[in-house]
Design an enzyme around this catalytic site. Structure first.
Site, short mmCIF file in Angstrom:
data_model
loop_
_atom_site.label_atom_id
_atom_site.label_comp_id
_atom_site.label_asym_id
_atom_site.label_seq_id
_atom_site.Cartn_x
_atom_site.Cartn_y
_atom_site.Cartn_z
N GLY A 171 -2.16 -1.06 0.37
CA GLY A 171 -2.66 -1.84 1.50
C GLY A 171 -4.04 -2.41 1.22
N ASP A 183 2.53 4.84 -2.58
CA ASP A 183 2.90 3.95 -1.47
C ASP A 183 4.40 3.87 -1.42
OD1 ASP A 183 3.10 1.58 0.33
OD2 ASP A 183 0.97 1.42 -0.05
N ILE A 184 4.93 3.43 -0.27
CA ILE A 184 6.38 3.25 -0.14
C ILE A 184 6.82 1.99 -0.90
CG2 ILE A 184 6.26 1.94 2.03
CD1 ILE A 184 8.71 3.64 2.96
N ARG A 185 5.86 1.06 -1.09
CA ARG A 185 6.18 -0.18 -1.80
C ARG A 185 5.29 -0.29 -3.04
NH1 ARG A 185 2.13 -4.33 -0.04
NH2 ARG A 185 0.80 -3.26 1.44
N TYR A 207 -0.66 1.04 18.67
CA TYR A 207 -1.52 1.36 17.51
C TYR A 207 -2.73 2.18 17.97
CZ TYR A 207 -4.77 0.30 13.62
OH TYR A 207 -5.67 0.36 12.57
C1 AKB Z 1 -6.11 -4.36 13.17
O1 AKB Z 1 -6.51 -5.50 13.49
O2 AKB Z 1 -5.06 -3.86 13.60
C2 AKB Z 1 -6.97 -3.52 12.26
C3 AKB Z 1 -7.88 -2.62 13.01
C4 AKB Z 1 -9.04 -3.17 13.74
O3 AKB Z 1 -7.68 -1.43 13.02
N1 AKB Z 1 -7.71 -4.37 11.38
#
Ligand code: AKB
Length: 319
Positions: free
Chosen positions: A12, A35-37, A143
């Site tokens: 990443g 990594d997975i990829r 997230y």
């Molecule tokens: C995102 O935009 O999801 C990330 C973060 C701020 O964690 N770059």
């Protein structure tokens, strides 16, 4: 004895640059990228690489058993926009992946572990300017919810099992060596590529969307500094605020225009606008400065000239 360092999610945006730094600090034989990829970045051809899915406990046991890492950087996660498009998988990868890796760290007696949190732990009810270390945490993205739960999990594992876990809340990260994927702050990298390739950029956030950002060199240094700090200096075992520079697309494009006067920006906001609107504009990182001497090096002017200077040759090569 030499450290054995395992980087999970190595292909990443952060992982690629972190692996490069770790290889030059510790030698390629002591850094295991996983990594997975796979990635065709030359950094991975120069060292050890293992395929690793953080949801596959058998694979995790094989990699931990084979290398017996002393330090683990667990970076594998779905970022904000990708997780929003697939919330169940976002939860599964970000949470179950972390449970699996933390358990392996305990079982294989890993000495130190770094786990990244994000400004996404903050939500619409958080104070937006100079956001304090301890404040209202009511994220409304999946997230952000996984990052907040992850932070609580870090502190819990530290207090209950003594796992020496360290974490920082990354802002948007901007570097020229690797590309971001699936984040809301990705515009601030794309804009440089498009400025050099086409001279214009259609931004998916509105002109005035101010967000906390950081040059990747600062972010990698912060990651290494907190992981290598003396354990007793790490007072916060959930995650530290760190701050680099705050700007919005209009301010960034004005700075790019100083180098490329003909550069044009237009704005067509998409679903990522809502995510950005829920995040802070600037971050108070006094605690990180006090505890482990955090200090950023890049301001906006330096960040923009560094990005354009380094990307210029990359873009020319690819044309
Ligand atoms: C995102 O935009 O999801 C990330 C973060 C701020 O964690 N770059």
């Amino acid at each position: 004895m030499a450290e054995k360092i395992l980087v999970i999610g190595a292909c990443g945006q952060v992982g690629t640059e972190l692996v490069e730094n770790l290889q030059s600090m510790h030698g390629s034989a002591n850094v295991i990228a996983s990594d997975i990829r796979t990635s065709d970045n030359p950094v991975f051809a120069n060292g050890i690489f293992e395929t690793l899915d953080v949801l596959d406990k058998t694979q995790i046991a094989e990699v931990f058993g084979k290398y017996k890492p002393t330090i683990v950087y667990h970076l594998a996660a779905l970022l904000s926009a990708t997780a929003e498009a697939n919330p169940k998988f976002g939860w599964e990868l970000n949470m179950d992946g972390t449970f699996n890796i933390f358990d392996a760290c305990l079982e294989y007696k890993v000495q130190r572990i770094f786990w990244p949190s994000s400004i996404a732990v903050f939500g619409p009810t958080t104070p937006k300017v100079n956001t304090p270390q301890s404040t209202i945490l009511e994220p409304n993205t999946i997230y952000g919810i996984t990052k907040l739960a992850g932070e609580r999990y870090c502190e819990y594992y530290n207090q209950r099992y003594g796992l020496d876990v360290r974490s920082i809340r990354y802002p948007g990260l901007i570097g020229w060596k690797s590309l971001p994927g699936g984040g809301t702050t990705d515009y601030a990298v794309d804009i440089f590529h498009q400025a050099l390739k086409t001279g214009s950029y259609e931004c998916f956030l509105n002109a005035g969307t101010t967000l906390p950002m950081m040059h990747m060199e600062d972010a990698v240094r912060a990651t290494l500094e907190i992981t290598n700090a003396a354990s007793n200096s790490i007072k916060i075992r959930s995650s530290y605020n760190i701050s680099g520079v705050s700007f919005n697309p209009e301010i960034l494009s004005a700075e790019i225009k100083k180098h490329i006067p003909s550069f044009e920006i237009s704005y067509v906001a998409d679903s990522r606008q809502k995510i950005a609107d829920s995040w802070p504009q600037s971050i108070n990182d006094l605690q990180a400065r006090q505890d482990w001497d955090w200090q950023e090096k890049y301001n906006l002017e330096k960040l923009v000239s560094n990005m354009l200077e380094n990307l210029k040759s990359e873009v020319l090569k690819s044309n």
